[in-house]
Design a protein around this motif. Structure first.
Motif, short mmCIF file in Angstrom:
data_model
loop_
_atom_site.label_atom_id
_atom_site.label_comp_id
_atom_site.label_asym_id
_atom_site.label_seq_id
_atom_site.Cartn_x
_atom_site.Cartn_y
_atom_site.Cartn_z
N PRO A 96 0.81 -1.23 0.00
CA PRO A 96 0.00 0.00 0.00
C PRO A 96 0.84 1.27 0.00
N PHE A 97 1.99 1.25 0.69
CA PHE A 97 2.83 2.45 0.68
C PHE A 97 3.54 2.59 -0.66
N ARG A 98 4.01 1.48 -1.20
CA ARG A 98 4.64 1.56 -2.52
C ARG A 98 3.66 2.12 -3.55
N ASP A 99 2.38 1.77 -3.40
CA ASP A 99 1.36 2.24 -4.34
C ASP A 99 0.80 3.60 -3.97
N ALA A 100 1.36 4.24 -2.92
CA ALA A 100 0.96 5.59 -2.49
C ALA A 100 -0.51 5.67 -2.14
N GLN A 101 -1.03 4.64 -1.48
CA GLN A 101 -2.42 4.66 -1.01
C GLN A 101 -2.45 5.37 0.35
N LEU A 102 -2.19 6.66 0.35
CA LEU A 102 -1.91 7.39 1.58
C LEU A 102 -3.14 8.09 2.13
N ASP A 103 -3.29 8.04 3.45
CA ASP A 103 -4.20 8.90 4.20
C ASP A 103 -3.75 8.88 5.65
N THR A 104 -4.35 9.73 6.49
CA THR A 104 -3.86 9.88 7.86
C THR A 104 -4.16 8.67 8.73
N GLY A 105 -4.97 7.75 8.26
CA GLY A 105 -5.23 6.52 8.99
C GLY A 105 -4.47 5.34 8.43
N PHE A 106 -3.39 5.60 7.71
CA PHE A 106 -2.67 4.55 6.98
C PHE A 106 -2.20 3.43 7.89
N ILE A 107 -1.58 3.76 9.02
CA ILE A 107 -1.00 2.73 9.88
C ILE A 107 -2.08 1.84 10.47
N GLU A 108 -3.17 2.43 10.94
CA GLU A 108 -4.26 1.62 11.49
C GLU A 108 -4.89 0.75 10.41
N LYS A 109 -5.09 1.30 9.25
CA LYS A 109 -5.76 0.58 8.17
C LYS A 109 -4.94 -0.62 7.70
N HIS A 110 -3.62 -0.47 7.68
CA HIS A 110 -2.75 -1.52 7.14
C HIS A 110 -1.90 -2.17 8.24
N HIS A 111 -2.44 -2.21 9.44
CA HIS A 111 -1.69 -2.69 10.60
C HIS A 111 -1.16 -4.11 10.38
N SER A 112 -2.02 -5.02 9.91
CA SER A 112 -1.59 -6.42 9.78
C SER A 112 -0.49 -6.58 8.74
N VAL A 113 -0.51 -5.75 7.70
CA VAL A 113 0.52 -5.82 6.67
C VAL A 113 1.84 -5.25 7.19
N ILE A 114 1.77 -4.13 7.91
CA ILE A 114 2.98 -3.47 8.40
C ILE A 114 3.64 -4.28 9.50
N PHE A 115 2.84 -4.83 10.41
CA PHE A 115 3.40 -5.53 11.57
C PHE A 115 3.59 -7.03 11.33
N HIS A 116 3.18 -7.51 10.15
CA HIS A 116 3.39 -8.92 9.80
C HIS A 116 2.91 -9.85 10.91
N ASP A 117 1.68 -9.63 11.37
CA ASP A 117 1.18 -10.41 12.49
C ASP A 117 0.17 -11.49 12.07
N SER A 118 0.17 -11.87 10.80
CA SER A 118 -0.73 -12.93 10.35
C SER A 118 -0.02 -14.28 10.39
N GLN A 119 -0.81 -15.36 10.36
CA GLN A 119 -0.25 -16.70 10.36
C GLN A 119 0.63 -16.93 9.13
N GLN A 120 0.27 -16.30 8.03
CA GLN A 120 1.05 -16.44 6.80
C GLN A 120 2.49 -15.94 7.02
N GLU A 121 2.64 -14.86 7.81
CA GLU A 121 3.98 -14.33 8.06
C GLU A 121 4.81 -15.31 8.89
N VAL A 122 4.15 -15.99 9.83
CA VAL A 122 4.85 -17.00 10.64
C VAL A 122 5.39 -18.10 9.74
N GLU A 123 4.55 -18.58 8.83
CA GLU A 123 4.96 -19.68 7.95
C GLU A 123 6.04 -19.24 6.97
N LYS A 124 6.01 -17.98 6.55
CA LYS A 124 6.94 -17.49 5.54
C LYS A 124 8.28 -17.05 6.13
N ASP A 125 8.22 -16.37 7.28
CA ASP A 125 9.42 -15.71 7.80
C ASP A 125 10.23 -16.54 8.80
#
Length: 672
Positions: free
Chosen positions: A435-464
């Motif tokens: 989302p940041f690379r694509d410049a999907q910017l607004d003042t709620g960016f961090i809250e909106k994309h929290h799971s992507v930024i913090f990599h807190d999904s099960q998929q991240e556990v399996e990948k990383d």
């Protein structure tokens, strides 16, 4: 006054902005005077300046905010002008007036301009007359709770409460429903009074997906004015900016001109002189609304310098000395794209709470024409509770946004800090997410994309995590090889790392801690035809892996997927930087049975060093889960401590005004 008459200036600030001003002054042949508190006696800005004057004890209200001592220091050293930096006294009209009364040039706007913009409500009225677009809201003098609540009800929620004298996100609260209003108003007024000595509030309609776009203006004493384009500062936490960029993505020439002209109208309406920033909210439909004007140099000014090729501090000194602006509007142009990332001592995993400590190891990326680091600290310095927890500003430039973003992520992956938790990995994940690379910017960016930024999904556990496990096994083998090379008996079996067991598979077993959870790992080693492969079993899944280390770069093959990662180790934890993310993990240490087991389940501890502000309930009060119990203040921010469950507050251990150490028990809480 000609610039030749400025032979010496005093910088009424500290940290990176004081160092920044000193660099430009030195380039111009102007001598500098630093001021410092007890906490800053050995600070970098003190070492860089030609002279330095002690002005008080560590708390800023007893040193950097005491403008009489600053004036006295300027007179004592013969400084003809004072640069206030940002924060502290930079927008203090009384300080500006005192400079004038003592025949000292204030490197900033005149008193009238500061006073006009010092009150957000008064500023709105001035902007309305200057035909600058405004967000709907209440900016009146009547501050009764009922009237502010009624104005909010009439506008419709969400609304934004803002300190009329505020800035930097302090004294500001979003209110999403009528039920939240009273607590939010009390918190905003309290924070405003602590920060500015004024708890006057205004209420505005809260736009749910706006961008925060600001225009850099500059005016001289001859009545000339220009704008040096825009900065997008939408990515924020706690209403404070995290990553800024210039120019704003998607900006058209027509919109840029309209916003620039509106910003100049705002500046001319108050007879502005010097550097200033007019901040706007830019809505999805292209409409924009005046938010506030900062009558000073902004923290994020370097991105404007990078795309314009101008030194804004030099401009400030020249304009303050009476010279006209160096360039006309038609002589200014945008070249390339720039980002600024603010490096903070804070814990993004813990609601961005600030942290303190000593910078035991500090290695920024190498500076160049494309990479700039503005800082006010050195290795061995302390980040204390008394001041803002910013460590540095990382600024990068390249010919377009994509290339500049590559520069930013690379530089972040090369930044090495030990001794305290920082937000570097968070910034890397933010800057590299789609989302940041694509410049999907607004003042709620961090809250909106929290799971992507913090990599807190099960998929991240399996990948990383398999990548982390492979790194640890390879690192162990590399260390063993190094030890063997230094040993008198290189073939000693004690140097082996094959996890050899008689009649059993060669298995390494250990635990990884990731996002505050522990994951058991089993790595089986297979030695086949001069090659070593591993089977990594983690969270019920097994993958085949192999790899090698080249310095701090890991080359990995995970089930046929080949990738590279750079590695940083700090204070017993690790960061792996891939193209897509920063993975932070640590090796779980064995439990030797000597941990403290008596615990303190009935208490709540201070999340950081700070000051007790207020107790919100009485001793013996019955409370429900999430009720606000007390408020602490640290590093210019308030933090509310809430009940973890239904229960009773049996005892408070601190009173308002008390200093509190991080980790200290705050109260005795008995769950229901």
């Amino acid at each position: 006054m000609s610039i030749k008459q400025f032979t010496k200036i005093l910088i009424a600030n500290r940290g990176e902005i004081a160092c920044r001003v000193i660099r430009s002054a030195r380039k111009m042949g102007v001598r500098t005077v630093a001021v410092y508190s007890d906490a800053d006696r050995d600070a970098l800005h003190v070492a860089m300046a030609d002279e330095a004057i002690h002005i008080g004890s560590a708390p800023s209200r007893e040193s950097y905010l005491v403008f009489e001592r600053v004036i006295e220091a300027a007179k004592k050293t013969g400084a003809q002008a004072i640069h206030p930096g940002y924060g502290f006294l930079s927008e203090n009209a009384d300080f500006c007036r005192a400079c004038e009364q003592n025949d000292i040039v204030f490197i900033g706007p005149p008193v009238g301009a500061i006073e006009a913009m010092g009150s957000k409500s008064a500023a709105k009225q001035i902007m309305e007359k200057a035909q600058v677009p405004l967000v709907p809201g209440y900016h009146g003098e009547d501050q009764s709770r009922d009237l502010l609540k009624q104005a909010s009800d009439d506008m419709g929620y969400p609304v934004l409460l803002k300190a009329a004298a505020g800035g930097g996100g302090k004294g500001m609260r979003q209110v999403w429903s009528p039920e939240e209003f009273d607590e939010a108003l009390d918190a905003a007024k309290r924070e405003a009074m602590n920060g500015f000595g004024d708890d006057t509030m205004l209420v505005e309609k809260y736009l749910t997906q706006p961008r925060h776009v600001e225009i850099q203006v500059f005016c001289d004493q001859q009545g000339n004015g220009v704008y040096l384009f825009e900065r997008d500062c939408s990515v924020q936490r706690r209403h404070q900016k995290v990553i800024e960029e210039a120019p704003a993505p998607g900006m058209t020439e027509e919109l840029r001109a309209a916003m620039g002209d509106a910003a100049l109208r705002a500046a001319q309406a108050i007879d502005y002189v010097g550097a200033g920033t007019v901040e706007f909210l830019l809505d999805e439909d292209g409409s924009f609304y005046f938010m506030e004007m900062n009558t000073r140099l902004q923290v994020e000014h370097p991105v404007t310098e990078m795309i314009s090729g101008q030194d804004l501090v030099e401009w400030q000194l020249r304009v303050a000395a009476g010279e006209p602006l160096p360039l006309r509007q038609d002589q200014l142009q945008i070249n390339g794209h720039a980002f600024e990332a603010r490096i903070y001592a804070e814990d993004p995993e813990n609601d961005f709470l600030p942290v303190t400590g000593t910078l035991s190891f500090l290695q920024p990326p190498e500076s160049s024409d494309n990479v700039r680091v503005d800082t006010g600290v050195r290795q061995g310095d302390e980040v204390s509770v008394y001041y803002d927890p910013m460590i540095a500003k990382l600024i990068v430039w390249d010919e377009n946004r994509d290339k500049a973003l590559q520069r930013l992520t690379k530089a972040l992956s090369e930044y090495r800090i030990s001794g305290m938790t920082t937000n570097i990995d968070f910034l890397y994940n933010l800057a590299s997410c789609a989302p940041f690379r694509d410049a999907q910017l607004d003042t709620g960016f961090i809250e909106k994309h929290h799971s992507v930024i913090f990599h807190d999904s099960q998929q991240e556990v399996e990948k990383d995590l398999p990548l982390a496990a492979l790194y640890l096994v390879l690192k162990q083998a590399q260390q063993a090889d190094d030890n063997a090379a230094r040993s008198s008996d290189a073939s000693s079996p004690w140097h082996a790392t094959s996890a050899w067991r008689l009649n059993e598979p060669h298995v390494h077993r250990f635990g990884l801690q990731f996002h505050e959870q522990e994951y058991p790992v089993a790595v089986t080693q297979h030695n086949v035809a001069n090659a070593t492969r591993y089977s990594i079993t983690l969270d019920g899944k097994t993958i085949t892996a192999q790899g090698s280390m080249d310095g701090n770069v890991l080359h990995a093959d995970l089930d046929g997927y080949q990738l590279k990662a750079s590695v940083a180790e700090h204070d017993g934890s690790y960061s792996l930087y891939t193209q897509d993310s920063a993975l932070s993990f640590s090796l779980v240490q064995p439990d030797l049975g000597d941990a403290d087991t008596d615990g303190s389940a009935g208490g709540l501890t201070a999340p950081m060093n700070g000051t007790m502000v207020t107790l919100l309930v009485d001793k013996g009060a019955a409370v429900t889960k999430d009720d606000a119990l007390l408020v602490m203040e640290a590093m210019k921010m308030e933090h509310t401590i809430r009940a973890p469950a239904d229960g009773v507050v049996k005892e408070f251990y601190f009173a308002p005004g008390d200093l509190v150490d991080g980790g200290a028990e705050l109260l005795d809480f008995e769950p229901a």
